[in-house]
Design a protein around this motif. Structure first.
Motif, mmCIF file in Angstrom:
data_model
loop_
_atom_site.group_PDB
_atom_site.id
_atom_site.type_symbol
_atom_site.label_atom_id
_atom_site.label_comp_id
_atom_site.label_asym_id
_atom_site.label_seq_id
_atom_site.Cartn_x
_atom_site.Cartn_y
_atom_site.Cartn_z
ATOM 1 N N GLY A 140 17.045 -3.465 -19.370
ATOM 2 C CA GLY A 140 18.334 -2.797 -19.407
ATOM 3 C C GLY A 140 18.273 -1.389 -18.857
ATOM 4 N N SER A 141 17.202 -0.655 -19.205
ATOM 5 C CA SER A 141 17.042 0.713 -18.700
ATOM 6 C C SER A 141 16.920 0.732 -17.180
ATOM 7 C CB SER A 141 15.790 1.341 -19.332
ATOM 8 O OG SER A 141 15.520 2.602 -18.762
ATOM 9 N N PHE A 142 16.164 -0.224 -16.634
ATOM 10 C CA PHE A 142 16.015 -0.331 -15.179
ATOM 11 C C PHE A 142 17.381 -0.555 -14.521
ATOM 12 C CE2 PHE A 142 15.443 -3.148 -11.481
ATOM 13 C CZ PHE A 142 14.659 -2.338 -10.670
ATOM 14 N N GLY A 143 18.186 -1.443 -15.095
ATOM 15 C CA GLY A 143 19.504 -1.717 -14.539
ATOM 16 C C GLY A 143 20.434 -0.522 -14.631
ATOM 17 N N LEU A 144 20.363 0.231 -15.743
ATOM 18 C CA LEU A 144 21.196 1.429 -15.874
ATOM 19 C C LEU A 144 20.896 2.429 -14.760
ATOM 20 C CD1 LEU A 144 21.132 2.066 -19.746
ATOM 21 C CD2 LEU A 144 23.102 1.377 -18.372
ATOM 22 N N THR A 145 19.614 2.573 -14.437
ATOM 23 C CA THR A 145 19.246 3.497 -13.363
ATOM 24 C C THR A 145 19.675 2.967 -12.001
ATOM 25 O OG1 THR A 145 17.371 4.447 -14.572
ATOM 26 C CG2 THR A 145 17.300 4.561 -12.167
ATOM 27 N N VAL A 146 19.389 1.706 -11.724
ATOM 28 C CA VAL A 146 19.701 1.135 -10.411
ATOM 29 C C VAL A 146 21.204 1.166 -10.141
ATOM 30 C CG1 VAL A 146 19.726 -1.002 -9.063
ATOM 31 C CG2 VAL A 146 17.649 -0.305 -10.256
ATOM 32 N N PHE A 147 22.007 0.717 -11.086
ATOM 33 C CA PHE A 147 23.451 0.666 -10.847
ATOM 34 C C PHE A 147 24.081 2.051 -10.895
ATOM 35 C CE2 PHE A 147 22.712 -3.813 -11.844
ATOM 36 C CZ PHE A 147 23.426 -4.404 -10.811
ATOM 37 N N GLY A 148 23.469 2.984 -11.664
ATOM 38 C CA GLY A 148 23.938 4.365 -11.610
ATOM 39 C C GLY A 148 23.693 4.975 -10.238
ATOM 40 N N LEU A 149 22.520 4.686 -9.654
ATOM 41 C CA LEU A 149 22.222 5.182 -8.305
ATOM 42 C C LEU A 149 23.138 4.543 -7.255
ATOM 43 C CD1 LEU A 149 18.306 5.237 -8.447
ATOM 44 C CD2 LEU A 149 19.853 7.208 -8.491
ATOM 45 N N LEU A 150 23.424 3.260 -7.420
ATOM 46 C CA LEU A 150 24.338 2.589 -6.487
ATOM 47 C C LEU A 150 25.740 3.183 -6.569
ATOM 48 C CD1 LEU A 150 23.303 -1.174 -6.861
ATOM 49 C CD2 LEU A 150 23.036 0.268 -4.836
ATOM 50 N N TRP A 151 26.170 3.511 -7.781
ATOM 51 C CA TRP A 151 27.492 4.131 -7.945
ATOM 52 C C TRP A 151 27.535 5.471 -7.204
ATOM 53 C CZ3 TRP A 151 30.156 4.772 -13.406
ATOM 54 C CH2 TRP A 151 31.501 5.101 -13.225
ATOM 55 N N TRP A 152 26.482 6.262 -7.374
ATOM 56 C CA TRP A 152 26.415 7.551 -6.665
ATOM 57 C C TRP A 152 26.382 7.330 -5.155
ATOM 58 C CZ3 TRP A 152 21.582 8.586 -4.163
ATOM 59 C CH2 TRP A 152 21.569 9.760 -3.431
ATOM 60 N N TRP A 153 25.571 6.391 -4.701
ATOM 61 C CA TRP A 153 25.364 6.186 -3.270
ATOM 62 C C TRP A 153 26.651 5.781 -2.554
ATOM 63 C CZ3 TRP A 153 21.603 7.285 0.068
ATOM 64 C CH2 TRP A 153 21.596 6.650 1.320
ATOM 65 N N HIS A 154 27.448 4.949 -3.188
ATOM 66 C CA HIS A 154 28.653 4.437 -2.531
ATOM 67 C C HIS A 154 29.893 5.283 -2.798
ATOM 68 C CE1 HIS A 154 26.914 0.790 -0.877
ATOM 69 N NE2 HIS A 154 26.257 0.630 -2.020
ATOM 70 N N SER A 155 29.768 6.332 -3.595
ATOM 71 C CA SER A 155 30.908 7.224 -3.802
ATOM 72 C C SER A 155 31.217 7.959 -2.518
ATOM 73 C CB SER A 155 30.597 8.222 -4.922
ATOM 74 O OG SER A 155 30.435 7.564 -6.156
ATOM 75 N N GLY A 156 32.483 8.100 -2.221
ATOM 76 C CA GLY A 156 32.901 8.757 -0.979
ATOM 77 C C GLY A 156 33.171 7.796 0.153
ATOM 78 N N ASP A 157 32.911 6.491 -0.065
ATOM 79 C CA ASP A 157 33.140 5.501 0.991
ATOM 80 C C ASP A 157 34.614 5.159 1.153
ATOM 81 O OD1 ASP A 157 30.440 5.431 1.342
ATOM 82 O OD2 ASP A 157 30.115 3.446 0.468
ATOM 83 N N ILE A 158 35.407 5.405 0.124
ATOM 84 C CA ILE A 158 36.816 4.999 0.169
ATOM 85 C C ILE A 158 37.642 6.099 0.828
ATOM 86 C CG2 ILE A 158 38.832 4.359 -1.216
ATOM 87 C CD1 ILE A 158 36.871 3.282 -3.298
ATOM 88 N N PRO A 159 38.350 5.812 1.912
ATOM 89 C CA PRO A 159 39.138 6.848 2.607
ATOM 90 C C PRO A 159 40.389 7.208 1.820
ATOM 91 C CG PRO A 159 39.499 4.705 3.617
ATOM 92 C CD PRO A 159 38.432 4.503 2.579
ATOM 93 N N ALA A 160 40.796 8.464 1.953
ATOM 94 C CA ALA A 160 42.034 8.919 1.303
ATOM 95 C C ALA A 160 43.238 8.328 2.019
ATOM 96 C CB ALA A 160 42.094 10.442 1.317
ATOM 97 N N ALA A 161 44.341 8.227 1.293
ATOM 98 C CA ALA A 161 45.578 7.692 1.871
ATOM 99 C C ALA A 161 46.730 8.604 1.489
ATOM 100 C CB ALA A 161 45.826 6.269 1.366
#
Length: 624
Positions: free
Chosen positions: A299-320
């Motif tokens: 569970g700890s491994f998943g918390l880190t991996v998915f937290g990093l993925l959330w950070w990595w993909h933030s900013g990908d969505i363009p403003a409208a």
């Protein structure tokens, strides 16, 4: 053997009324709290910035956990838990009556008093909520029961939060909210009346009313438990630290980084809560119906991996030009990575938190359990307050963005859990065992209930592969002390597991006499302490898949410490990567089915090597 699903507990009177009671309580907490926050922000004419009052609401709800958890722990030990729950739920009706009056007459102070009282209600309910489970459930039901409780809690939190938004959107919100919170409180009390009797564990306990000194004493009691329990408390509180940061930032993140409206906030909260519910429910299946703390590193491994993925993909969505609603975001492929990351955080959060709760419950003395859980609640509240301070420092003084905050939390998660797993290597050891038995092999069990739940016994088993001990340890609920050839004991990586599990290295008398003698001394000591000891009487791995003759050391053990002998047999391991089959291959037997079978106990008087070999051979049959 097939076992009923954990959902079968929802048909049992010893669990269902309690489950309904605690779920309704969590729902009402959040329905009232969120309604109050929305009223402050959008409905009440306060003539100023409502932000300070919103922060005051958070403080008023969390403060009782500092003030009254120690007292709640004492109540949970001294009084019958079913009667205590009914008293607490009866008080909830009165509290919600005050809160309802505040909504009806627009008296903010009455709402705030009710909020503080509801925080007190939750603080008093927490210790009895978790300490009653080991009394109501069997050992093999404990993980499933905790999974259902966590599922119910988080789904109730979500439902209360969404329900408040729906009710507060009405022009006539006050009577709707007032009626709802009182009705839910009444339903919770009615459900509590069906909870079966749960006797007090320490009725002779003398109550200590000094909340400050007793809070310190309760914390000390919790943190002075065995390292596994005390670090589980720390890990539990760390989960609430991480969760509080994520949940607090979701509204601002949805607006600033996903360019969404309020429906996007609801979507994110739903995914996170449903993820935790799914992860909590999966724990029973993944743990084999026992308290499997090997899931905690997973569970700890998943918390880190998915937290990093959330950070990595933030900013990908363009403003409208206009904010996206939830349907618009679901139609954007870039948004899916963020949404999957949020869902993954929830699922692995369930893997992390449920085994920790179950371990605390199962390894704490019954007459201290409620107070230890109270200590956990105090520490949870402290960590949540610290999370708010850390968030303000990082977002305010350090000028980090919200995704950067998520990055810091993910990296801190590595550091905190590395500390926990280093202090209590049992977590890492159990994880490696769990990983092995859920990756390379599909391990099935048969008749393991013939192994006694307590008391000393000697387990004897055929020896097919280098990982026999790991597969047996992963299948049997009780800790086992394994006796193994010292060269296998010293194998890299596996040595860490063997040392952590307290395995006993043994050598031939002519190879290493001191190691040989120390082994028999340790075996006698473990058996004298009432533990399980497992030996492989062949003295070596089979080289042809057949069972070799059992050595005489078995008789020597029983002469020193006469105990019952339980024959075991491993089926299906010959030909796997860790066996000595010349034709083995890593992929040839990957994910192969392996079965561990237990036989009836053999009295020590008749437990001769030849007879035991015959029993093990019968159990194994023709399937090598």
């Amino acid at each position: 053997m097939s076992h009923p699903s954990q959902f079968a507990l929802l048909q049992k009177r010893r669990f269902l009324p309690f489950f309904v009671t605690q779920s309704l309580g969590a729902f009402n907490d959040n329905l009232f709290k969120q309604s109050l926050i929305l009223a402050i922000l959008y409905k009440l004419s306060l003539g100023g910035d409502g932000t300070m009052l919103v922060n005051l609401c958070a403080l008023l709800f969390i403060l009782p956990f500092f003030l009254f958890s120690a007292l709640a722990g004492q109540f949970g030990e001294k009084f019958a838990k079913d009667a205590l729950i009914r008293t607490i739920k009866l008080a909830e009706i009165v509290i919600m009556g005050v809160g309802a009056a505040g909504f009806l007459y627009n008296h903010l102070w009455m709402m705030l008093v009710a909020l503080f009282a509801m925080g007190t209600h939750s603080a008093l309910f927490g210790p009895v909520k978790y300490s009653i489970l080991p009394q109501a459930l069997r050992e093999e039901e404990l993980v499933g029961g905790n999974g259902l409780v966590e599922m119910g809690t988080f789904l109730a939190i979500l439902a209360g939060t969404i329900g408040a938004g729906v009710m507060m959107s009405s022009t006539h919100y006050a009577p709707i909210v007032a009626s709802a919170v009182v009705l839910v409180a009444v339903l919770g009390y009615l459900a509590s009346r069906a909870i079966p009797r749960a006797a007090a564990s320490s009725p002779q306990l003398k109550l200590q009313w000094n909340i400050f000194s007793q809070t310190v004493a309760t914390l000390r009691m919790g943190l002075k438990q065995t390292p596994a329990v005390s670090r589980s408390i720390v890990g539990n509180s760390w989960f609430w630290f991480v969760g509080a940061i994520y949940l607090t930032q979701i509204p601002a993140y949805a607006q600033e980084w996903m360019h969404g409206d309020e429906t996007v906030v609801t979507l994110i909260l739903t995914l996170f809560s449903v993820g935790i519910a799914v992860g909590s429910l999966l724990c029973e299946r993944l743990s084999g119906r026992k308290v499997e703390i090997g899931l905690v590193p997973f569970g700890s491994f998943g918390l880190t991996v998915f937290g990093l993925l959330w950070w990595w993909h933030s900013g990908d969505i363009p403003a409208a030009g206009a904010p996206y609603d939830w349907l618009a975001l679901l139609g954007m492929s870039k948004a899916w990575w963020i949404l999957l990351s949020i869902m993954g955080l929830g699922v692995f959060g369930g893997f992390y938190i449920v085994p920790l709760y179950a371990l605390i419950q199962s390894r704490t003395p019954e007459d201290e359990r409620a107070r230890v859980i109270a200590a956990n609640n105090i520490l949870n509240a402290l960590f949540m307050v610290v999370s708010a301070v850390v968030t303000m420092l990082l977002l305010g003084l350090a000028k980090l963005s919200i995704p950067q905050l998520f990055l810091v939390v993910s990296l801190l998660n590595i550091a905190v859990n590395t500390y926990i797993f280093r202090i209590v290597p049992e977590f890492s050891m159990r994880f490696m065992i769990w990983l092995l038995s859920h990756s390379m092999y599909r391990v099935e069990h048969r008749d393991l209930d013939k192994i006694p739940d307590e008391g000393a016994a000697l387990l004897v088993c055929n020896h097919v592969s280098f990982v026999d001990a790991l597969l047996i340890a992963g299948a049997v609920r009780r800790p086992i002390r394994f006796v193994m050839y010292y060269k296998i004991y010293r194998l890299p990586v596996l040595n860490f597991i063997f040392r952590t599990a307290g395995a006993i290295p043994i050598a031939g008398r002519n190879e290493d006499l001191p190691t040989y003698e120390r082994a028999f001394e340790k075996i006698a000591a473990y058996l004298a302490d009432g533990e399980l000891v497992c030996i492989f009487p062949e003295g070596k791995l089979t080289s042809d898949g057949e069972i070799d003759a059992f050595k005489g050391g078995l008789s020597l053990i029983l002469e020193r410490t006469p105990v019952p002998v339980i024959p075991l047999a491993l089926q299906g391991l010959w030909g796997s990567f860790f066996s000595r089959d010349p034709a083995k291959g890593f992929f040839r037997r990957l994910w192969s089915r392996v079965t561990l079978v237990a036989g009836s106990a053999v009295p020590v008087e008749t437990a001769q090597p030849a007879l035991l070999r015959e029993r093990v051979s019968e159990l194994r049959g023709t399937w090598r």
